[in-house]
Design an enzyme around this catalytic site. Structure first.
Site, PDB file in Angstrom:
ATOM      1  N   GLU A  54       0.816  -1.214   0.000  1.00 23.21           N
ATOM      2  CA  GLU A  54       0.000   0.000   0.000  1.00 23.21           C
ATOM      3  C   GLU A  54       0.846   1.259   0.000  1.00 23.21           C
ATOM      4  O   GLU A  54       1.949   1.273   0.528  1.00 23.21           O
ATOM      5  CB  GLU A  54      -0.854   0.029   1.280  1.00 23.21           C
ATOM      6  N   CYS A  88       3.193   8.383   1.410  1.00 25.10           N
ATOM      7  CA  CYS A  88       3.663   7.383   2.378  1.00 25.10           C
ATOM      8  C   CYS A  88       3.812   6.051   1.641  1.00 25.10           C
ATOM      9  O   CYS A  88       2.860   5.579   1.019  1.00 25.10           O
ATOM     10  CB  CYS A  88       2.606   7.298   3.483  1.00 25.10           C
ATOM     11  N   CYS A  97       5.297  -7.368   7.519  1.00 32.71           N
ATOM     12  CA  CYS A  97       6.356  -6.943   8.433  1.00 32.71           C
ATOM     13  C   CYS A  97       6.542  -8.018   9.493  1.00 32.71           C
ATOM     14  O   CYS A  97       5.571  -8.574   9.987  1.00 32.71           O
ATOM     15  CB  CYS A  97       5.976  -5.615   9.100  1.00 32.71           C
ATOM     16  N   CYS A 141       4.084  -5.430  15.654  1.00 33.19           N
ATOM     17  CA  CYS A 141       3.495  -4.536  16.655  1.00 33.19           C
ATOM     18  C   CYS A 141       1.983  -4.799  16.702  1.00 33.19           C
ATOM     19  O   CYS A 141       1.330  -4.779  15.652  1.00 33.19           O
ATOM     20  CB  CYS A 141       3.768  -3.073  16.308  1.00 33.19           C
ATOM     21  N   CYS A 150      -0.780  -2.558  14.917  1.00 33.59           N
ATOM     22  CA  CYS A 150      -0.547  -2.242  13.504  1.00 33.59           C
ATOM     23  C   CYS A 150      -1.131  -3.337  12.624  1.00 33.59           C
ATOM     24  O   CYS A 150      -0.891  -4.525  12.864  1.00 33.59           O
ATOM     25  CB  CYS A 150       0.960  -2.114  13.285  1.00 33.59           C
ATOM     26  N   CYS A 153      -1.107   1.940   8.168  1.00 35.24           N
ATOM     27  CA  CYS A 153      -0.424   1.023   7.256  1.00 35.24           C
ATOM     28  C   CYS A 153      -0.983  -0.385   7.351  1.00 35.24           C
ATOM     29  O   CYS A 153      -1.254  -0.887   8.415  1.00 35.24           O
ATOM     30  CB  CYS A 153       1.073   1.049   7.504  1.00 35.24           C
TER      31      CYS A 153
HETATM   32  N1  SAH Z   1       7.962  -0.142  10.461  1.00 32.35           N
HETATM   33  C1  SAH Z   1       8.282   1.230  10.568  1.00 32.35           C
HETATM   34  C2  SAH Z   1       7.646   2.077   9.488  1.00 32.35           C
HETATM   35  C3  SAH Z   1       6.248   1.715   9.099  1.00 32.35           C
HETATM   36  S1  SAH Z   1       5.015   1.928  10.357  1.00 32.35           S
HETATM   37  C4  SAH Z   1       7.925   1.761  11.936  1.00 32.35           C
HETATM   38  O1  SAH Z   1       7.251   1.065  12.685  1.00 32.35           O
HETATM   39  O2  SAH Z   1       8.368   2.860  12.251  1.00 32.35           O
HETATM   40  C5  SAH Z   1       4.838   3.689  10.273  1.00 32.35           C
HETATM   41  C6  SAH Z   1       4.186   4.323  11.464  1.00 32.35           C
HETATM   42  O3  SAH Z   1       2.789   3.987  11.529  1.00 32.35           O
HETATM   43  C7  SAH Z   1       4.810   3.867  12.778  1.00 32.35           C
HETATM   44  O4  SAH Z   1       5.157   4.979  13.577  1.00 32.35           O
HETATM   45  C8  SAH Z   1       3.699   3.060  13.378  1.00 32.35           C
HETATM   46  O5  SAH Z   1       3.792   3.029  14.750  1.00 32.35           O
HETATM   47  C9  SAH Z   1       2.454   3.763  12.869  1.00 32.35           C
HETATM   48  N2  SAH Z   1       1.227   2.959  13.020  1.00 32.35           N
HETATM   49  C10 SAH Z   1       1.061   1.641  12.798  1.00 32.35           C
HETATM   50  N3  SAH Z   1      -0.202   1.259  13.073  1.00 32.35           N
HETATM   51  C11 SAH Z   1      -0.862   2.358  13.498  1.00 32.35           C
HETATM   52  C12 SAH Z   1      -2.204   2.602  13.940  1.00 32.35           C
HETATM   53  N4  SAH Z   1      -3.089   1.622  14.033  1.00 32.35           N
HETATM   54  N5  SAH Z   1      -2.527   3.865  14.293  1.00 32.35           N
HETATM   55  C13 SAH Z   1      -1.601   4.872  14.206  1.00 32.35           C
HETATM   56  N6  SAH Z   1      -0.336   4.701  13.814  1.00 32.35           N
HETATM   57  C14 SAH Z   1       0.048   3.455  13.454  1.00 32.35           C
HETATM   58 FE1  SF4 Z   2       6.094  -3.337  11.343  1.00 26.08          FE
HETATM   59 FE2  SF4 Z   2       3.787  -2.081  11.757  1.00 26.08          FE
HETATM   60 FE3  SF4 Z   2       5.521  -2.388  13.765  1.00 26.08          FE
HETATM   61 FE4  SF4 Z   2       6.080  -0.679  11.749  1.00 26.08          FE
HETATM   62  S1  SF4 Z   2       4.399  -0.507  13.208  1.00 26.08           S
HETATM   63  S2  SF4 Z   2       7.459  -2.215  12.703  1.00 26.08           S
HETATM   64  S3  SF4 Z   2       5.129  -1.797  10.030  1.00 26.08           S
HETATM   65  S4  SF4 Z   2       4.461  -4.046  12.675  1.00 26.08           S
END
Ligand code: SAH
Ligand code: SF4
Length: 392
Positions: free
Chosen positions: A97, A116, A123, A127, A130, A346
Protein backbone atom coordinates in the site's frame (compact mmCIF):
# COMPACT_ATOMS: atom_id res chain seq x y z
CA UNK A 1 1.20 -16.67 -5.32
CA UNK A 2 1.69 -16.44 -9.06
CA UNK A 3 5.08 -16.84 -10.74
CA UNK A 4 7.07 -13.60 -10.34
CA UNK A 5 8.21 -11.69 -13.44
CA UNK A 6 12.01 -12.16 -13.49
CA UNK A 7 12.79 -9.00 -15.50
CA UNK A 8 14.20 -6.22 -13.28
CA UNK A 9 12.05 -3.13 -12.81
CA UNK A 10 13.52 -0.31 -14.91
CA UNK A 11 13.17 2.37 -12.21
CA UNK A 12 15.44 0.36 -9.88
CA UNK A 13 18.29 0.17 -12.42
CA UNK A 14 21.01 2.70 -11.59
CA UNK A 15 21.78 5.39 -14.16
CA UNK A 16 25.26 3.88 -14.67
CA UNK A 17 23.81 0.42 -15.36
CA UNK A 18 21.19 1.84 -17.71
CA UNK A 19 23.86 3.81 -19.59
CA UNK A 20 26.00 0.66 -19.85
CA UNK A 21 23.02 -1.38 -21.11
CA UNK A 22 22.27 1.27 -23.76
CA UNK A 23 25.93 1.36 -24.82
CA UNK A 24 25.86 -2.43 -25.21
CA UNK A 25 22.91 -1.96 -27.61
CA UNK A 26 25.04 0.51 -29.60
CA UNK A 27 22.89 3.46 -28.49
CA UNK A 28 24.20 7.01 -27.84
CA UNK A 29 24.54 8.24 -24.24
CA UNK A 30 21.66 10.74 -24.52
CA UNK A 31 19.20 7.84 -24.68
CA UNK A 32 19.60 7.34 -20.92
CA UNK A 33 18.22 10.82 -20.31
CA UNK A 34 15.30 10.13 -22.68
CA UNK A 35 14.41 6.91 -20.88
CA UNK A 36 14.72 8.49 -17.41
CA UNK A 37 12.58 11.48 -18.37
CA UNK A 38 9.90 9.18 -19.76
CA UNK A 39 10.04 6.98 -16.63
CA UNK A 40 9.87 9.77 -14.07
CA UNK A 41 8.03 12.61 -15.77
CA UNK A 42 6.04 10.97 -18.55
CA UNK A 43 2.73 9.20 -18.72
CA UNK A 44 3.75 6.23 -20.90
CA UNK A 45 2.28 2.92 -19.76
CA UNK A 46 5.04 0.85 -21.38
CA UNK A 47 8.35 1.26 -23.22
CA UNK A 48 6.58 0.72 -26.54
CA UNK A 49 4.58 3.95 -25.93
CA UNK A 50 7.82 5.98 -26.18
CA UNK A 51 7.70 7.68 -29.53
CA UNK A 52 11.10 9.29 -28.90
CA UNK A 53 12.84 5.89 -29.09
CA UNK A 54 13.51 3.75 -32.16
CA UNK A 55 10.97 0.89 -32.21
CA UNK A 56 13.64 -1.82 -31.98
CA UNK A 57 15.17 -0.22 -28.87
CA UNK A 58 11.76 0.10 -27.20
CA UNK A 59 11.15 -3.59 -27.90
CA UNK A 60 14.53 -4.55 -26.37
CA UNK A 61 13.81 -2.44 -23.29
CA UNK A 62 10.43 -4.16 -23.00
CA UNK A 63 12.12 -7.57 -23.31
CA UNK A 64 14.81 -6.94 -20.67
CA UNK A 65 13.00 -4.76 -18.10
CA UNK A 66 9.59 -4.14 -16.59
CA UNK A 67 8.31 -0.61 -17.19
CA UNK A 68 6.44 -0.77 -13.87
CA UNK A 69 6.51 -3.35 -11.08
CA UNK A 70 3.23 -2.28 -9.47
CA UNK A 71 -0.01 -3.10 -11.24
CA UNK A 72 -3.74 -3.51 -10.76
CA UNK A 73 -3.93 -0.58 -8.44
CA UNK A 74 -7.08 0.03 -6.45
CA UNK A 75 -7.26 3.66 -5.36
CA UNK A 76 -9.66 4.67 -2.58
CA UNK A 77 -10.36 8.34 -1.77
CA UNK A 78 -11.24 9.84 1.59
CA UNK A 79 -11.23 13.19 3.40
CA UNK A 80 -13.07 14.70 0.42
CA UNK A 81 -10.35 13.59 -2.02
CA UNK A 82 -7.51 14.90 0.19
CA UNK A 83 -6.28 11.37 0.99
CA UNK A 84 -5.81 8.64 -1.62
CA UNK A 85 -4.93 5.16 -0.56
CA UNK A 86 -3.54 2.84 -3.26
CA UNK A 87 -3.35 -0.93 -3.03
CA UNK A 88 -0.67 -2.17 -5.47
CA UNK A 89 -0.42 -5.72 -6.74
CA UNK A 90 3.12 -7.02 -7.39
CA UNK A 91 4.08 -9.53 -10.08
CA UNK A 92 4.07 -12.49 -7.65
CA UNK A 93 0.62 -11.57 -6.31
CA UNK A 94 1.84 -9.90 -3.08
CA UNK A 95 0.04 -6.65 -2.25
CA UNK A 96 1.41 -3.45 -0.75
CA UNK A 97 0.00 0.00 0.00
CA UNK A 98 0.87 3.64 -0.44
CA UNK A 99 -1.05 6.70 0.76
CA UNK A 100 -1.00 10.11 -0.95
CA UNK A 101 -2.04 13.04 1.27
CA UNK A 102 -2.79 16.49 -0.14
CA UNK A 103 -2.38 19.50 2.15
CA UNK A 104 -3.73 22.72 0.63
CA UNK A 105 -1.65 25.90 0.73
CA UNK A 106 -2.03 28.19 3.76
CA UNK A 107 -1.07 31.84 4.22
CA UNK A 108 2.44 30.81 5.30
CA UNK A 109 3.00 27.50 3.51
CA UNK A 110 2.84 26.19 0.00
CA UNK A 111 0.62 23.21 -0.81
CA UNK A 112 2.17 19.87 0.09
CA UNK A 113 1.66 16.44 -1.42
CA UNK A 114 3.05 13.81 0.92
CA UNK A 115 3.38 10.20 -0.15
CA UNK A 116 3.66 7.38 2.38
CA UNK A 117 5.27 4.27 0.86
CA UNK A 118 5.96 0.63 1.80
CA UNK A 119 9.40 -1.00 2.03
CA UNK A 120 8.33 -4.62 2.56
CA UNK A 121 5.24 -6.72 1.86
CA UNK A 122 4.06 -7.35 5.42
CA UNK A 123 6.36 -6.94 8.43
CA UNK A 124 8.12 -9.35 10.79
CA UNK A 125 8.17 -7.00 13.79
CA UNK A 126 4.54 -7.65 14.72
CA UNK A 127 3.49 -4.54 16.66
CA UNK A 128 0.03 -5.49 17.95
CA UNK A 129 -1.65 -2.11 17.16
CA UNK A 130 -0.55 -2.24 13.50
CA UNK A 131 -2.54 -3.90 10.73
CA UNK A 132 0.67 -4.80 8.87
CA UNK A 133 2.08 -6.42 12.00
CA UNK A 134 -1.00 -8.60 12.10
CA UNK A 135 -0.44 -9.79 8.52
CA UNK A 136 3.07 -11.07 9.21
CA UNK A 137 6.02 -10.92 6.83
CA UNK A 138 5.80 -11.83 3.13
CA UNK A 139 9.03 -10.48 1.59
CA UNK A 140 11.36 -7.53 1.05
CA UNK A 141 10.45 -5.18 -1.79
CA UNK A 142 12.80 -4.73 -4.73
CA UNK A 143 14.18 -1.21 -5.23
CA UNK A 144 11.90 -0.73 -8.26
CA UNK A 145 8.85 -1.86 -6.26
CA UNK A 146 9.61 0.87 -3.70
CA UNK A 147 10.14 3.51 -6.41
CA UNK A 148 7.19 2.54 -8.59
CA UNK A 149 4.81 3.51 -5.76
CA UNK A 150 6.21 7.03 -6.22
CA UNK A 151 5.88 6.90 -10.01
CA UNK A 152 2.31 5.69 -9.65
CA UNK A 153 1.48 8.68 -7.41
CA UNK A 154 3.26 11.08 -9.80
CA UNK A 155 0.90 9.95 -12.53
CA UNK A 156 -2.15 10.59 -10.37
CA UNK A 157 -1.23 14.21 -9.53
CA UNK A 158 -2.83 17.09 -11.38
CA UNK A 159 -0.89 19.35 -13.76
CA UNK A 160 1.46 21.65 -11.83
CA UNK A 161 1.48 19.47 -8.72
CA UNK A 162 4.48 17.43 -7.57
CA UNK A 163 5.24 15.21 -4.62
CA UNK A 164 6.84 17.39 -1.94
CA UNK A 165 7.54 14.75 0.72
CA UNK A 166 8.08 10.99 0.80
CA UNK A 167 7.79 9.10 4.08
CA UNK A 168 8.68 5.43 4.56
CA UNK A 169 5.77 4.81 6.93
CA UNK A 170 3.74 2.31 4.94
CA UNK A 171 4.06 -1.44 5.26
CA UNK A 172 7.29 -2.96 6.50
CA UNK A 173 10.39 -2.11 8.50
CA UNK A 174 12.68 -0.07 6.20
CA UNK A 175 15.83 -0.73 8.22
CA UNK A 176 15.37 -4.48 7.71
CA UNK A 177 15.52 -3.87 3.93
CA UNK A 178 18.11 -1.13 4.15
CA UNK A 179 20.19 -1.79 1.00
CA UNK A 180 17.13 -1.41 -1.22
CA UNK A 181 15.78 1.51 0.79
CA UNK A 182 19.10 3.34 0.35
CA UNK A 183 19.06 2.68 -3.41
CA UNK A 184 15.50 4.00 -3.54
CA UNK A 185 16.45 7.12 -1.55
CA UNK A 186 19.36 7.77 -3.95
CA UNK A 187 16.94 7.60 -6.90
CA UNK A 188 14.48 9.93 -5.14
CA UNK A 189 17.34 12.39 -4.52
CA UNK A 190 18.69 12.24 -8.07
CA UNK A 191 17.73 15.39 -10.05
CA UNK A 192 17.46 13.25 -13.22
CA UNK A 193 14.86 11.04 -11.52
CA UNK A 194 12.51 12.25 -8.74
CA UNK A 195 14.77 15.14 -7.63
CA UNK A 196 13.53 15.31 -4.05
CA UNK A 197 15.83 16.88 -1.44
CA UNK A 198 17.00 14.78 1.53
CA UNK A 199 15.10 17.10 3.87
CA UNK A 200 11.87 16.03 2.23
CA UNK A 201 12.36 12.31 2.83
CA UNK A 202 11.64 10.60 6.17
CA UNK A 203 12.45 6.99 7.06
CA UNK A 204 10.70 5.56 10.10
CA UNK A 205 12.04 2.61 12.09
CA UNK A 206 10.77 0.58 15.01
CA UNK A 207 14.34 0.55 16.36
CA UNK A 208 16.78 -1.61 14.37
CA UNK A 209 19.94 -0.44 16.14
CA UNK A 210 22.57 -1.79 13.67
CA UNK A 211 20.63 -0.11 10.83
CA UNK A 212 20.59 3.24 12.67
CA UNK A 213 24.37 2.97 13.21
CA UNK A 214 24.89 2.23 9.52
CA UNK A 215 22.90 5.33 8.59
CA UNK A 216 24.95 7.43 10.98
CA UNK A 217 28.16 6.31 9.26
CA UNK A 218 26.68 7.31 5.88
CA UNK A 219 25.87 10.86 6.96
CA UNK A 220 22.53 12.65 6.55
CA UNK A 221 20.40 11.08 3.81
CA UNK A 222 16.93 11.87 5.17
CA UNK A 223 15.07 12.57 8.40
CA UNK A 224 15.17 9.62 10.76
CA UNK A 225 11.97 8.87 12.67
CA UNK A 226 11.93 6.43 15.58
CA UNK A 227 8.66 4.69 16.46
CA UNK A 228 9.18 4.86 20.19
CA UNK A 229 5.59 4.41 21.50
CA UNK A 230 6.80 3.83 25.08
CA UNK A 231 9.90 4.79 27.04
CA UNK A 232 9.55 1.95 29.52
CA UNK A 233 10.90 -1.45 28.47
CA UNK A 234 8.09 -3.51 29.98
CA UNK A 235 5.46 -1.71 27.91
CA UNK A 236 7.62 -1.31 24.79
CA UNK A 237 8.29 -5.08 24.81
CA UNK A 238 4.55 -5.50 24.21
CA UNK A 239 3.96 -2.60 21.79
CA UNK A 240 7.13 -3.04 19.70
CA UNK A 241 8.30 -6.66 20.07
CA UNK A 242 11.68 -5.68 18.57
CA UNK A 243 12.36 -4.03 21.95
CA UNK A 244 13.15 -7.51 23.33
CA UNK A 245 16.13 -7.54 20.94
CA UNK A 246 17.17 -3.86 21.10
CA UNK A 247 15.83 -2.21 24.28
CA UNK A 248 14.65 1.38 24.23
CA UNK A 249 17.78 2.85 25.89
CA UNK A 250 19.96 1.35 23.13
CA UNK A 251 17.63 2.65 20.43
CA UNK A 252 17.66 6.17 21.85
CA UNK A 253 21.45 6.07 22.35
CA UNK A 254 21.89 5.17 18.67
CA UNK A 255 19.41 7.86 17.58
CA UNK A 256 21.10 10.46 19.82
CA UNK A 257 24.45 9.64 18.22
CA UNK A 258 22.81 9.94 14.79
CA UNK A 259 21.52 13.42 15.64
CA UNK A 260 24.91 14.45 17.03
CA UNK A 261 26.88 13.17 14.05
CA UNK A 262 24.53 14.48 11.36
CA UNK A 263 23.29 17.65 13.08
CA UNK A 264 19.78 16.58 12.09
CA UNK A 265 16.86 16.44 14.50
CA UNK A 266 15.44 12.95 15.10
CA UNK A 267 11.69 12.59 15.11
CA UNK A 268 10.08 10.29 17.72
CA UNK A 269 6.63 8.88 16.95
CA UNK A 270 4.15 7.82 19.62
CA UNK A 271 0.93 6.10 18.55
CA UNK A 272 -1.38 7.14 21.37
CA UNK A 273 -3.39 4.18 22.71
CA UNK A 274 -6.09 4.95 25.31
CA UNK A 275 -5.18 3.75 28.81
CA UNK A 276 -2.08 1.91 27.57
CA UNK A 277 0.82 4.28 26.79
CA UNK A 278 -0.77 7.69 27.47
CA UNK A 279 -0.42 7.98 31.27
CA UNK A 280 1.41 10.77 33.11
CA UNK A 281 4.09 8.24 34.06
CA UNK A 282 4.65 7.45 30.36
CA UNK A 283 4.93 11.15 29.49
CA UNK A 284 7.46 11.66 32.31
CA UNK A 285 9.49 8.62 31.26
CA UNK A 286 9.63 9.86 27.65
CA UNK A 287 10.50 13.42 28.69
CA UNK A 288 13.32 12.13 30.92
CA UNK A 289 14.67 9.91 28.18
CA UNK A 290 14.79 12.65 25.52
CA UNK A 291 15.57 15.74 27.63
CA UNK A 292 18.39 17.76 26.07
CA UNK A 293 18.39 15.77 22.81
CA UNK A 294 18.09 17.16 19.28
CA UNK A 295 14.62 15.62 19.07
CA UNK A 296 11.02 16.25 18.11
CA UNK A 297 8.03 14.24 19.37
CA UNK A 298 5.01 13.46 17.20
CA UNK A 299 1.88 12.18 18.92
CA UNK A 300 -0.49 10.24 16.64
CA UNK A 301 -3.90 9.05 17.82
CA UNK A 302 -4.13 5.32 17.16
CA UNK A 303 -6.16 4.39 14.11
CA UNK A 304 -8.54 1.65 15.22
CA UNK A 305 -7.46 -1.74 13.87
CA UNK A 306 -9.72 -4.78 13.92
CA UNK A 307 -8.76 -7.56 16.31
CA UNK A 308 -7.19 -5.30 18.94
CA UNK A 309 -8.95 -4.28 22.15
CA UNK A 310 -7.44 -0.77 21.85
CA UNK A 311 -8.66 2.66 20.75
CA UNK A 312 -7.05 6.11 20.36
CA UNK A 313 -6.44 8.15 23.50
CA UNK A 314 -9.02 10.95 23.90
CA UNK A 315 -7.74 14.33 22.62
CA UNK A 316 -7.57 15.97 26.11
CA UNK A 317 -5.31 13.11 27.27
CA UNK A 318 -3.06 13.60 24.22
CA UNK A 319 -2.91 17.34 24.91
CA UNK A 320 -1.95 16.72 28.55
CA UNK A 321 0.78 14.30 27.41
CA UNK A 322 2.05 16.87 24.92
CA UNK A 323 2.17 19.57 27.60
CA UNK A 324 4.42 17.38 29.77
CA UNK A 325 6.82 16.74 26.90
CA UNK A 326 6.87 20.44 26.05
CA UNK A 327 7.56 21.35 29.68
CA UNK A 328 10.77 19.32 29.41
CA UNK A 329 11.85 21.61 26.55
CA UNK A 330 11.19 19.06 23.81
CA UNK A 331 9.27 20.26 20.71
CA UNK A 332 6.06 18.26 20.28
CA UNK A 333 3.25 18.13 17.73
CA UNK A 334 -0.05 16.29 17.62
CA UNK A 335 -0.77 14.78 14.22
CA UNK A 336 -4.33 14.30 13.19
CA UNK A 337 -4.74 11.00 11.42
CA UNK A 338 -5.62 11.18 7.77
CA UNK A 339 -7.93 8.77 6.06
CA UNK A 340 -9.06 6.95 9.17
CA UNK A 341 -12.33 6.04 7.49
CA UNK A 342 -10.63 4.27 4.63
CA UNK A 343 -8.17 2.58 6.94
CA UNK A 344 -5.13 4.61 6.02
CA UNK A 345 -3.04 3.21 8.87
CA UNK A 346 -0.42 1.02 7.26
CA UNK A 347 -1.58 -2.38 6.15
CA UNK A 348 -5.27 -1.91 6.77
CA UNK A 349 -6.50 -2.31 3.19
CA UNK A 350 -4.32 -5.38 2.69
CA UNK A 351 -5.56 -6.78 6.00
CA UNK A 352 -9.16 -6.34 4.88
CA UNK A 353 -8.36 -8.18 1.66
CA UNK A 354 -6.79 -11.03 3.63
CA UNK A 355 -10.15 -11.57 5.34
CA UNK A 356 -11.08 -11.60 9.02
CA UNK A 357 -9.67 -14.38 11.19
CA UNK A 358 -12.10 -16.66 13.03
CA UNK A 359 -13.93 -15.10 15.98
CA UNK A 360 -12.30 -17.32 18.65
CA UNK A 361 -8.83 -16.33 17.38
CA UNK A 362 -9.76 -12.63 17.62
CA UNK A 363 -11.15 -13.06 21.15
CA UNK A 364 -8.02 -14.93 22.26
CA UNK A 365 -5.76 -12.27 20.78
CA UNK A 366 -7.64 -9.45 22.46
CA UNK A 367 -7.54 -11.20 25.81
CA UNK A 368 -3.84 -11.84 25.52
CA UNK A 369 -3.10 -8.19 24.60
CA UNK A 370 -5.15 -6.94 27.52
CA UNK A 371 -3.35 -9.25 29.93
CA UNK A 372 0.09 -8.40 28.49
CA UNK A 373 -0.43 -4.65 28.56
CA UNK A 374 -1.87 -4.80 32.12
CA UNK A 375 1.22 -6.74 33.23
CA UNK A 376 3.46 -4.23 31.46
CA UNK A 377 1.73 -1.31 33.15
CA UNK A 378 2.65 -2.94 36.47
CA UNK A 379 6.24 -2.90 35.24
CA UNK A 380 6.65 -6.62 34.54
CA UNK A 381 8.76 -7.53 31.49
CA UNK A 382 7.27 -9.81 28.85
CA UNK A 383 8.56 -13.36 28.53
CA UNK A 384 7.56 -13.57 24.87
CA UNK A 385 10.45 -14.36 22.48
CA UNK A 386 12.06 -11.92 20.03
CA UNK A 387 10.08 -12.07 16.74
CA UNK A 388 11.60 -14.44 14.19
CA UNK A 389 13.33 -13.02 11.11
CA UNK A 390 14.31 -9.61 12.44
CA UNK A 391 18.08 -10.01 12.52
CA UNK A 392 19.73 -7.13 10.72
N1 SAH B 1 7.96 -0.14 10.46
C1 SAH B 1 8.28 1.23 10.57
C2 SAH B 1 7.65 2.08 9.49
C3 SAH B 1 6.25 1.71 9.10
S1 SAH B 1 5.02 1.93 10.36
C4 SAH B 1 7.93 1.76 11.94
O1 SAH B 1 7.25 1.07 12.69
O2 SAH B 1 8.37 2.86 12.25
C5 SAH B 1 4.84 3.69 10.27
C6 SAH B 1 4.19 4.32 11.46
O3 SAH B 1 2.79 3.99 11.53
C7 SAH B 1 4.81 3.87 12.78
O4 SAH B 1 5.16 4.98 13.58
C8 SAH B 1 3.70 3.06 13.38
O5 SAH B 1 3.79 3.03 14.75
C9 SAH B 1 2.45 3.76 12.87
N2 SAH B 1 1.23 2.96 13.02
C10 SAH B 1 1.06 1.64 12.80
N3 SAH B 1 -0.20 1.26 13.07
C11 SAH B 1 -0.86 2.36 13.50
C12 SAH B 1 -2.20 2.60 13.94
N4 SAH B 1 -3.09 1.62 14.03
N5 SAH B 1 -2.53 3.86 14.29
C13 SAH B 1 -1.60 4.87 14.21
N6 SAH B 1 -0.34 4.70 13.81
C14 SAH B 1 0.05 3.45 13.45
FE1 SF4 C 1 6.09 -3.34 11.34
FE2 SF4 C 1 3.79 -2.08 11.76
FE3 SF4 C 1 5.52 -2.39 13.76
FE4 SF4 C 1 6.08 -0.68 11.75
S1 SF4 C 1 4.40 -0.51 13.21
S2 SF4 C 1 7.46 -2.22 12.70
S3 SF4 C 1 5.13 -1.80 10.03
S4 SF4 C 1 4.46 -4.05 12.68
Amino acid sequence: MTQADARPGLSGVSTDDLTAWLAAQGEPAYRARQVLTALWAGSAGSASDLTTLPKALAARLEHDFRWSTVADETVVDSDGGQTEKALHRLSDGATIESVLMHYPATATRRARHTLCISSQAGCAVGCPFCATGELGFTRDLETAEILDQVRSANRRLRAGERITNVVFMGMGEPLLNLDRVLEAVAALNDPARQGLGARHITVSTSGVVPGIRRLTALGPQFTLAISIHAARDALRDVLVPLNRRWPVAEVVAAAREHARATGRRVSYEVTMIGGVNDTDADAEALANLLRGDLAHVNLIPMNPVAHTPWRASPMPVIERFAARIKAAGIPVTIRRNRGAEIGAACGQLAAERAGAPAAPAVAWRRQRLEAESARALRGQRSEEPVPAGVDA
